[in-house]
Design a protein around this motif. Structure first.
Motif, PDB file in Angstrom:
ATOM      1  N   LEU A 299     -21.857  22.899 -16.341  1.00 30.77           N
ATOM      2  CA  LEU A 299     -20.709  22.017 -16.457  1.00 30.77           C
ATOM      3  C   LEU A 299     -19.660  22.316 -15.394  1.00 30.77           C
ATOM      4  O   LEU A 299     -18.942  21.411 -14.948  1.00 30.77           O
ATOM      5  N   SER A 300     -19.574  23.578 -14.968  1.00 29.53           N
ATOM      6  CA  SER A 300     -18.527  23.922 -14.008  1.00 29.53           C
ATOM      7  C   SER A 300     -18.780  23.221 -12.675  1.00 29.53           C
ATOM      8  O   SER A 300     -17.835  22.815 -11.994  1.00 29.53           O
TER       9      SER A 300
ATOM     10  N   LEU B 132     -15.812  16.443 -10.140  1.00 33.43           N
ATOM     11  CA  LEU B 132     -14.727  15.593 -10.633  1.00 33.43           C
ATOM     12  C   LEU B 132     -13.437  15.848  -9.863  1.00 33.43           C
ATOM     13  O   LEU B 132     -12.692  14.935  -9.535  1.00 33.43           O
TER      14      LEU B 132
ATOM     15  N   ILE C  22     -12.772  26.493 -15.245  1.00 35.62           N
ATOM     16  CA  ILE C  22     -13.993  26.104 -14.539  1.00 35.62           C
ATOM     17  C   ILE C  22     -14.876  27.315 -14.270  1.00 35.62           C
ATOM     18  O   ILE C  22     -16.094  27.280 -14.462  1.00 35.62           O
TER      19      ILE C  22
ATOM     20  N   LEU D  43     -17.507  19.725 -13.096  1.00 34.51           N
ATOM     21  CA  LEU D  43     -16.044  19.682 -13.057  1.00 34.51           C
ATOM     22  C   LEU D  43     -15.531  19.777 -11.629  1.00 34.51           C
ATOM     23  O   LEU D  43     -14.558  19.124 -11.258  1.00 34.51           O
TER      24      LEU D  43
END
Ligand SMILES: Nc1ncnc2c1ncn2[C@@H]1O[C@H](COP(=O)(O)OP(=O)(O)OP(=O)(O)O)[C@@H](O)[C@H]1O
Ligand SMILES: [Mg+2]
Lengths: 374, 288
Positions: free
Chosen positions: B101-102, B108, B93, B105
């Protein structure tokens, strides 16, 4: 056989990031034991080139060989090159000696043996007894030397240096330039040094490649680059230069007669393509111009007015301006005849036709063009 | 002017601090003082008074201290597993994916915490029980022909604990790894280090503060967890919090329960302290 005398050979090396070509079809041979510099403006692809040699970037095409051995599919930790990073990348969690011994330990050298070799290396770079210090306790110049020692202790075929002096202040940089040059002569390792500072490249290197937009413009000795630039970019980038836009009136035997846009008629050296009627830029070094010459035969002559004195010791220059408002830098002679100059004073300036070089106009912006032909 | 300014800023300081101090006092200090008082009182109505028997019981009755030892042991195992899984996840990450995107994540990773722990544990139970989803598919695919009971054993319980604790390990690890200079990793690689060696010599030493704080949080959370061991663990896998619960609710022995509560606090603090000593760290360094 030829491959044996070259520590590094690049053939048609290219690197693309998407559509953007960062390194464009570069070929290069670096002879064993030489100090080779790659000089270019920021963003021209120097770091990308070096990272490909070190193995951190995969070339899009082309080959890299080191001491005749092809480097494709060789991982960075197995290449016989080491990289001194732009910001040094010393390991803060280790002592100076541990930093230097790091690579040796990875090669399986025993702890005490690698410690001894680290100490010896520290002595070589002028930091004896610094082994137990922490990285944070070192000055900028000392860190510099530790970073180089950390690579040299592994005896790489080629040492790559990515603007290692960039973070230092000016005074220290001047000092480290000389020290790096001496160090390289002492250890005899091939250095590939990248920088955007032309004075670093000129002072230290045996040979310099001038890089622009991913391509090499010229490769040669510092003297060649300075005295016989092959392209207008090199003429502008290496050393100070005065530029003048004009049109060629006649050309013969590599000499041209040109009329500048202000109306001066000069004789000068003409490079390829400078035929009659072509638009050219004339480049003239500040030291090529003589103030109030006694013997004016065979010289190009014009008059200027002094605007300001740019004092810098032995490298002092005068900012002068022609009647038409074209600014020129002229080197201040060191013979004390011009010790008491006042702005506003007029001079006759003369220069030898062989010291002015004409290139076909390349559309690049340079002093004296005033934005025409944008 | 400056003196009054000083006075004002001091006033503001106390104003901001007051709720924090009040919170600490009301919710932490006072209940604990009460518990301390209770743990030192005799539970019998015939002989009220001060006594240490509640603490004595812990050491004299093997079921109690064995349960604690088991609980602590499993909490350590949970912490270790969470760390081993969390390190690569955090590195991925923090360093591998694009910055945009990190963030996604991380969200998530946070998502399971939107639902209550109870619901999450029941989710696992639906998946794992004898008539659960996994058994259903395994039967359908013909891999097994009698359903397997996957719940109610220690391995499942540890898996549940790891799942519950993951976030608390990954978050401090990501934040500490983000501060790692990429060129250090590259430099180590350039100097001949293998991947494993880079982890050992560069990434883990750099991440030490995050590892320590993540481990402390996960260890304490696992030790004090009640739901997961209770619902997913087997009948004979008693967790120490269940002992405390039993004392308070089943036996109605609040004095004994308080003593256990205090022992849990004291012993877990000793374990954390020992862990810090063992890895030669200080709590202050970890928190900063
Ligand atoms: N990973 C990458 N993805 C996309 N573009 C990149 C990447 N790395 C570099 N570039 C681009 O390639 C060009 C060359 O970059 P490079 O870092 O080689 O420049 P440089 O010559 O080292 O510059 P400087 O002197 O500022 O360090 C830049 O325009 C940069 O934006
Ligand atoms: Mg760079």
């Amino acid at each position: 056989m030829e491959a044996m005398t070259n520590d590094l050979s690049l053939r048609s090396l290219t690197k693309r990031f998407g559509d953007f070509v960062a390194v464009d079809d570069i070929s290069l041979d670096v002879p064993t034991g030489s100090f080779f510099s790659i000089l270019g403006p920021s963003g021209c692809g120097k770091t990308t080139l070096l990272r490909m040699v070190a193995g951190f970037e995969e070339p899009t095409s082309g080959t890299i060989s080191i001491r005749g051995r092809d480097m494709a599919n060789v991982l960075p930790n197995e290449r016989p090159v080491n990289l001194v990073f732009q910001h040094l990348a010393l390991f803060p969690m280790m002592t100076v000696a541990e930093n230097i011994a790091f690579g040796l330990r990875r090669r399986g050298v025993r702890k005490d043996e690698s410690r001894t070799r680290a100490e010896a290396m520290l002595e070589r770079v002028g930091l004896p007894g610094y082994g137990d210090k922490r990285i944070a306790q070192l000055s900028g110049g000392q860190r510099q030397r530790v970073a180089i020692a950390r690579c040299l202790v592994l005896e790489p075929s080629v040492l790559l240096l990515d603007e290692p002096l960039g973070a230092l202040d000016l005074k220290l940089r001047e000092q480290m330039k000389v020290e790096l040059k001496k160090l390289q002569a002492k250890v005899g390792t091939t250095f590939i040094y990248i920088t955007h500072d032309q004075s670093e490249a000129l002072v230290m290197s045996d040979r310099v490649a001038v890089m622009n937009r991913g391509r090499f413009e010229q490769v040669g000795t510092p003297q060649e680059l300075y005295g016989q630039p092959a392209t207008p970019f090199v003429a502008r980038f290496v050393g100070d230069n005065n530029a003048w836009a004009g049109t060629v009136e006649s050309a013969a035997d590599g000499e041209v007669v040109l009329r500048t846009d202000e109306g001066f008629v000069f004789r000068a050296r003409g490079m390829e393509g400078c035929g009659a009627g072509s638009r050219v830029n004339l480049y003239l070094r500040p030291e090529a111009m003589r103030l109030d010459p006694k013997d004016t035969s065979n010289l190009n002559m014009f008059r200027v007015t002094l605007k300001a004195i740019l004092f810098d010791g032995a490298n002092s220059r005068l900012l002068t301006v022609t009647e038409q408002g074209h600014e020129l830098l002229v080197r201040l002679p060191q013979n004390r005849t011009f010790d008491n100059l006042e702005p506003g004073r007029e001079f006759a300036v003369g220069w030898n036709p062989s010291s002015g070089i004409c290139f076909v106009e390349d559309g690049a912006d340079c002093r004296g063009l005033d934005g025409e032909d944008a | 002017m400056s003196a009054s300014g000083m006075k004002q800023s001091r006033l503001a300081f106390w104003l901001f601090l007051a709720p924090v101090l009040g919170w600490l006092l009301l919710l932490i200090v006072l209940p604990h003082l009460d518990m301390l008082y209770m743990s030192l009182r005799s539970g019998s109505f015939s002989h009220p008074g001060w006594t240490l028997t509640n603490y004595q019981a812990f050491f004299e009755e093997p079921i109690y201290w064995l349960t604690f030892a088991r609980t602590a042991g499993y909490a350590v195992i949970t912490t270790a597993i969470t760390l081993v899984l969390g390190l690569p996840v955090a590195f991925y990450i923090a360093k591998v994916v694009r910055p945009g995107l990190s963030g996604a994540l991380m969200v998530l990773l946070l998502l399971p915490f939107w639902v209550s722990e109870l619901v999450r544990v029941y989710g696992w139970m639906i998946l794992l029980r004898e008539s659960g989803v996994i058994n259903f598919f395994l039967l359908r695919l013909g891999i097994i022909d009698t359903p397997i009971e996957m719940l109610y054993n220690d391995a499942t319980m540890i898996m549940g604990l790891v799942y519950t604790s993951m976030l608390f390990m990954v978050v401090p690890l990501v934040s500490v790894m983000e501060s790692l200079d990429d060129s250090l990793v590259e430099a180590a690689y350039d100097l001949g280090a293998s991947r494993l060696c880079i982890w050992r010599t560069i990434i883990i030493p750099h991440s030490k503060p995050g590892i320590t704080s993540g481990c402390i949080v996960v260890f304490m959370l696992s030790l004090g967890n009640y739901l997961t061991p209770n619902l997913m663990g087997g009948k004979n896998s008693l967790w120490f919090t269940e002992q405390i619960y039993n004392q308070f609710i089943a036996s109605f022995n609040w004095n004994q329960g308080s003593a256990f509560g205090f022992l849990l606090l004291a012993l877990s603090s000793v374990i954390v302290w020992a862990g810090l000593k063992l890895t030669r760290q200080k709590l202050g360094e970890v928190a900063s």
